[in-house]
Design an enzyme around this catalytic site. Structure first.
Site, PDB file in Angstrom:
ATOM      1  N   ARG A 119       0.818  -1.237   0.000  1.00 47.97           N
ATOM      2  CA  ARG A 119       0.000   0.000   0.000  1.00 47.97           C
ATOM      3  C   ARG A 119       0.843   1.275   0.000  1.00 47.97           C
ATOM      4  O   ARG A 119       0.371   2.340   0.376  1.00 47.97           O
ATOM      5  CB  ARG A 119      -0.983   0.021   1.164  1.00 47.97           C
ATOM      6  CG  ARG A 119      -1.969  -1.109   1.124  1.00 47.97           C
ATOM      7  CD  ARG A 119      -3.221  -0.785   1.913  1.00 47.97           C
ATOM      8  NE  ARG A 119      -4.191  -1.840   1.770  1.00 47.97           N
ATOM      9  CZ  ARG A 119      -4.254  -2.895   2.580  1.00 47.97           C
ATOM     10  NH1 ARG A 119      -3.432  -2.998   3.590  1.00 47.97           N
ATOM     11  NH2 ARG A 119      -5.158  -3.816   2.359  1.00 47.97           N
ATOM     12  N   LYS A 165       4.057  11.527 -11.214  1.00 49.10           N
ATOM     13  CA  LYS A 165       3.132  10.717 -12.014  1.00 49.10           C
ATOM     14  C   LYS A 165       3.760   9.341 -12.198  1.00 49.10           C
ATOM     15  O   LYS A 165       4.917   9.237 -12.631  1.00 49.10           O
ATOM     16  CB  LYS A 165       2.900  11.348 -13.385  1.00 49.10           C
ATOM     17  CG  LYS A 165       1.909  12.492 -13.363  1.00 49.10           C
ATOM     18  CD  LYS A 165       1.579  12.920 -14.776  1.00 49.10           C
ATOM     19  CE  LYS A 165       0.596  14.070 -14.771  1.00 49.10           C
ATOM     20  NZ  LYS A 165       0.349  14.583 -16.130  1.00 49.10           N
ATOM     21  N   GLU A 179      11.010  17.840 -25.452  1.00 52.88           N
ATOM     22  CA  GLU A 179      10.414  18.228 -24.163  1.00 52.88           C
ATOM     23  C   GLU A 179      11.095  19.499 -23.625  1.00 52.88           C
ATOM     24  O   GLU A 179      10.475  20.302 -22.946  1.00 52.88           O
ATOM     25  CB  GLU A 179      10.525  17.098 -23.132  1.00 52.88           C
ATOM     26  CG  GLU A 179       9.674  15.864 -23.433  1.00 52.88           C
ATOM     27  CD  GLU A 179       8.194  16.014 -23.069  1.00 52.88           C
ATOM     28  OE1 GLU A 179       7.766  17.091 -22.597  1.00 52.88           O
ATOM     29  OE2 GLU A 179       7.452  15.026 -23.272  1.00 52.88           O
ATOM     30  N   LYS A 190       9.450  22.619 -14.254  1.00 55.34           N
ATOM     31  CA  LYS A 190       8.589  21.501 -13.853  1.00 55.34           C
ATOM     32  C   LYS A 190       8.291  21.571 -12.353  1.00 55.34           C
ATOM     33  O   LYS A 190       7.156  21.353 -11.922  1.00 55.34           O
ATOM     34  CB  LYS A 190       9.260  20.176 -14.240  1.00 55.34           C
ATOM     35  CG  LYS A 190       8.433  18.968 -13.906  1.00 55.34           C
ATOM     36  CD  LYS A 190       7.790  18.311 -15.100  1.00 55.34           C
ATOM     37  CE  LYS A 190       6.653  17.403 -14.665  1.00 55.34           C
ATOM     38  NZ  LYS A 190       6.662  16.098 -15.235  1.00 55.34           N
ATOM     39  N   GLU A 247      -2.937  18.125 -11.526  1.00 49.37           N
ATOM     40  CA  GLU A 247      -3.313  18.547 -12.875  1.00 49.37           C
ATOM     41  C   GLU A 247      -4.776  18.975 -12.997  1.00 49.37           C
ATOM     42  O   GLU A 247      -5.498  18.530 -13.883  1.00 49.37           O
ATOM     43  CB  GLU A 247      -3.017  17.410 -13.877  1.00 49.37           C
ATOM     44  CG  GLU A 247      -2.891  17.922 -15.294  1.00 49.37           C
ATOM     45  CD  GLU A 247      -2.479  16.842 -16.292  1.00 49.37           C
ATOM     46  OE1 GLU A 247      -1.512  16.115 -15.999  1.00 49.37           O
ATOM     47  OE2 GLU A 247      -3.129  16.742 -17.328  1.00 49.37           O
ATOM     48  N   ARG A 293      -0.960  22.624 -14.306  1.00 45.06           N
ATOM     49  CA  ARG A 293      -0.123  21.511 -14.797  1.00 45.06           C
ATOM     50  C   ARG A 293      -0.494  21.097 -16.217  1.00 45.06           C
ATOM     51  O   ARG A 293       0.315  20.492 -16.918  1.00 45.06           O
ATOM     52  CB  ARG A 293      -0.196  20.323 -13.823  1.00 45.06           C
ATOM     53  CG  ARG A 293       0.840  19.247 -14.133  1.00 45.06           C
ATOM     54  CD  ARG A 293       1.030  18.250 -13.007  1.00 45.06           C
ATOM     55  NE  ARG A 293       1.989  17.229 -13.386  1.00 45.06           N
ATOM     56  CZ  ARG A 293       2.552  16.367 -12.564  1.00 45.06           C
ATOM     57  NH1 ARG A 293       2.245  16.390 -11.274  1.00 45.06           N
ATOM     58  NH2 ARG A 293       3.415  15.468 -12.987  1.00 45.06           N
ATOM     59  N   ASN A 330       1.221  19.641 -20.994  1.00 52.03           N
ATOM     60  CA  ASN A 330       0.738  18.757 -22.069  1.00 52.03           C
ATOM     61  C   ASN A 330       0.780  19.421 -23.433  1.00 52.03           C
ATOM     62  O   ASN A 330       0.220  18.892 -24.397  1.00 52.03           O
ATOM     63  CB  ASN A 330      -0.697  18.303 -21.771  1.00 52.03           C
ATOM     64  CG  ASN A 330      -0.737  17.449 -20.526  1.00 52.03           C
ATOM     65  OD1 ASN A 330       0.181  16.679 -20.275  1.00 52.03           O
ATOM     66  ND2 ASN A 330      -1.773  17.616 -19.730  1.00 52.03           N
ATOM     67  N   HIS A 347       1.184  17.324 -26.426  1.00 54.51           N
ATOM     68  CA  HIS A 347       1.002  15.921 -26.047  1.00 54.51           C
ATOM     69  C   HIS A 347      -0.319  15.349 -26.549  1.00 54.51           C
ATOM     70  O   HIS A 347      -0.433  14.145 -26.742  1.00 54.51           O
ATOM     71  CB  HIS A 347       1.075  15.760 -24.528  1.00 54.51           C
ATOM     72  CG  HIS A 347       2.475  15.818 -24.000  1.00 54.51           C
ATOM     73  ND1 HIS A 347       3.301  16.892 -24.210  1.00 54.51           N
ATOM     74  CD2 HIS A 347       3.215  14.924 -23.283  1.00 54.51           C
ATOM     75  CE1 HIS A 347       4.484  16.662 -23.637  1.00 54.51           C
ATOM     76  NE2 HIS A 347       4.449  15.478 -23.068  1.00 54.51           N
ATOM     77  N   HIS A 383       0.111  12.011 -28.280  1.00 48.78           N
ATOM     78  CA  HIS A 383      -0.398  10.718 -27.791  1.00 48.78           C
ATOM     79  C   HIS A 383      -1.195  10.009 -28.874  1.00 48.78           C
ATOM     80  O   HIS A 383      -1.131   8.787 -29.015  1.00 48.78           O
ATOM     81  CB  HIS A 383      -1.281  10.917 -26.555  1.00 48.78           C
ATOM     82  CG  HIS A 383      -0.494  11.210 -25.312  1.00 48.78           C
ATOM     83  ND1 HIS A 383      -1.049  11.802 -24.199  1.00 48.78           N
ATOM     84  CD2 HIS A 383       0.797  11.001 -25.010  1.00 48.78           C
ATOM     85  CE1 HIS A 383      -0.105  11.940 -23.264  1.00 48.78           C
ATOM     86  NE2 HIS A 383       1.015  11.463 -23.739  1.00 48.78           N
ATOM     87  N   HIS A 416       8.359   8.746 -27.726  1.00 40.45           N
ATOM     88  CA  HIS A 416       7.409   9.695 -27.140  1.00 40.45           C
ATOM     89  C   HIS A 416       7.777  11.149 -27.480  1.00 40.45           C
ATOM     90  O   HIS A 416       6.937  11.931 -27.931  1.00 40.45           O
ATOM     91  CB  HIS A 416       7.346   9.490 -25.627  1.00 40.45           C
ATOM     92  CG  HIS A 416       6.505  10.507 -24.925  1.00 40.45           C
ATOM     93  ND1 HIS A 416       5.136  10.593 -25.099  1.00 40.45           N
ATOM     94  CD2 HIS A 416       6.846  11.508 -24.068  1.00 40.45           C
ATOM     95  CE1 HIS A 416       4.686  11.599 -24.373  1.00 40.45           C
ATOM     96  NE2 HIS A 416       5.698  12.168 -23.740  1.00 40.45           N
TER      97      HIS A 416
END
Ligand code: GLY
Length: 356
Positions: free
Chosen positions: A117, A139, A181, A223, A233, A237, A241, A244, A248, A261
């Site tokens: 956990r 993330k 990036e 960042k 986000e 945030r 993206n 992105h 994606h 990517h």
């Protein structure tokens, strides 16, 4: 070299950017922690594992090697690695070090988030893309057949240990992919970083140490600032993206095998810049100036077989779409953006068509 801080209110942690930083890994492991599990990939371990081994000397630790690659970023690997942790004496006092590129950072972080956990993780990113993006911000996740990162958790690390020195051995294509990036950070939040990418292309591609350090440090600074203001986000945030959304869709439409990517993000940024112009946020000459910097770090893989309809269908299914509405990050200048869901579909069609 500097140390930056992520401060989400609930958690605060350092992001160290320093040549040779791996030697200091041990200093970030809290006293009385049990067995340390280093999650890594074979290639990176062969090249840079000795530095980690040295830093962990005298502590109980185990190595878990993961096959790597986006296709292996699956829940089955989490289960297999968790079993290895139990066999290796793992318990609630354990700690994970994710030592590798973005896939290792995501999967190692997710393993830490769910093992017993939740146990702490230290991120030690080794690719440019992971150093300037994936390793910072908490993330974590794995892919489903239906798409990338569709399961995961926010699990902030105890620390991020970034050694720009390891980038010297990064394969050329991976290095270039990470540069997109960096350009993204310039476009969304830092004109000086954008100008560096515009004016020092040769030095960037030659990986001149001072330029590499500037790129990594400025990206990490941005960042950390963004994640500190909006960990989950729900607002700011989203600007990370930029490029992105279409990126994606390109990755998914090409089966995650043709584009790295960062390369997909690069092409996605060209679409986002065109959309910014079509939506009246930037004039054509400024769009062209920014797009020229993106293109200068190509080439991109072929877009053969990609269609506007196919990409638009993917956009609607993207996990960032909320009740079908895509939140577009538009450039409003060099270093500034606007996020809006209010964009007519025909503009999106034109923007996507412009990159095919
Ligand atoms: N990679 C985008 C983010 O961390 O939010």
């Amino acid at each position: 070299m500097p140390t930056f801080t992520v401060d989400t209110g609930a958690q605060q942690y350092p992001v160290l950017v320093e040549r040779g930083a791996l030697a200091r890994l041990g200093a970030f492991i809290p006293p009385k922690r049990g067995v340390v599990f280093v999650v890594s990939e074979e290639g990176i371990w062969r090249m840079h594992g000795a530095a980690v081994e040295q830093a962990l000397a005298g502590r109980p630790w185990r190595l878990i090697l993961f096959p790597g690659g986006e296709e292996n970023k699956r829940l089955a690997q989490i289960e297999a690695m968790a079993e290895q942790m139990v066999e290796g004496g793992g318990d609630r006092s354990s700690l994970v070090i994710a030592f590798g590129g973005g896939v290792v950072n995501d999967l190692g972080g997710f393993l830490a988030a769910v093992f017993m956990r939740g146990v702490p993780v230290i991120q030690a990113p080794t690719t440019l893309l992971a150093q300037v993006d994936a390793g910072v911000g908490g993330k974590t996740g794995a892919n489903l057949r239906a798409g990338k990162n569709l399961v995961g958790a926010f699990h902030q690390p105890l620390a991020v240990i970034t050694d720009p020195g390891v980038l010297a051995t990064l394969p050329e294509r991976e290095y270039r992919a990470g540069l997109f990036e960096v350009i993204k950070h310039g476009i969304i939040r830092s004109e000086p970083l954008f100008r560096l990418m515009q004016q020092r292309r040769e030095a960037v591609l030659a990986r001149e140490p001072d330029v590499v350090e500037q790129m990594v440090a400025e990206s990490v600074r941005i960042k950390c600032e963004v994640v500190s203001q909006d960990e989950k986000e729900s607002g700011l945030r989203r600007i990370l993206n930029f490029g992105h959304t279409v990126g994606h869709a390109i990755e998914a439409e090409t089966g995650y095998s043709r584009f790295l990517h960062g390369e997909a993000v690069g092409l996605g940024m060209l679409a986002a810049l065109r959309l910014s112009e079509l939506a009246g946020r930037i004039p054509a000459p400024l769009r062209e100036e920014m797009a020229a910097v993106v293109r200068a770090y190509g080439p991109f893989p072929s877009t053969d077989g990609l269609t506007v309809d196919g990409l638009l269908a993917r956009l609607r299914k993207d996990k960032k779409a909320i009740q079908g509405a895509v939140h577009w990050v538009l450039a409003t200048g060099i270093g500034s953006t606007e996020v809006t869901a209010d964009i007519a579909e025909d503009l999106v069609r034109h923007a996507v068509a412009s990159i095919l």
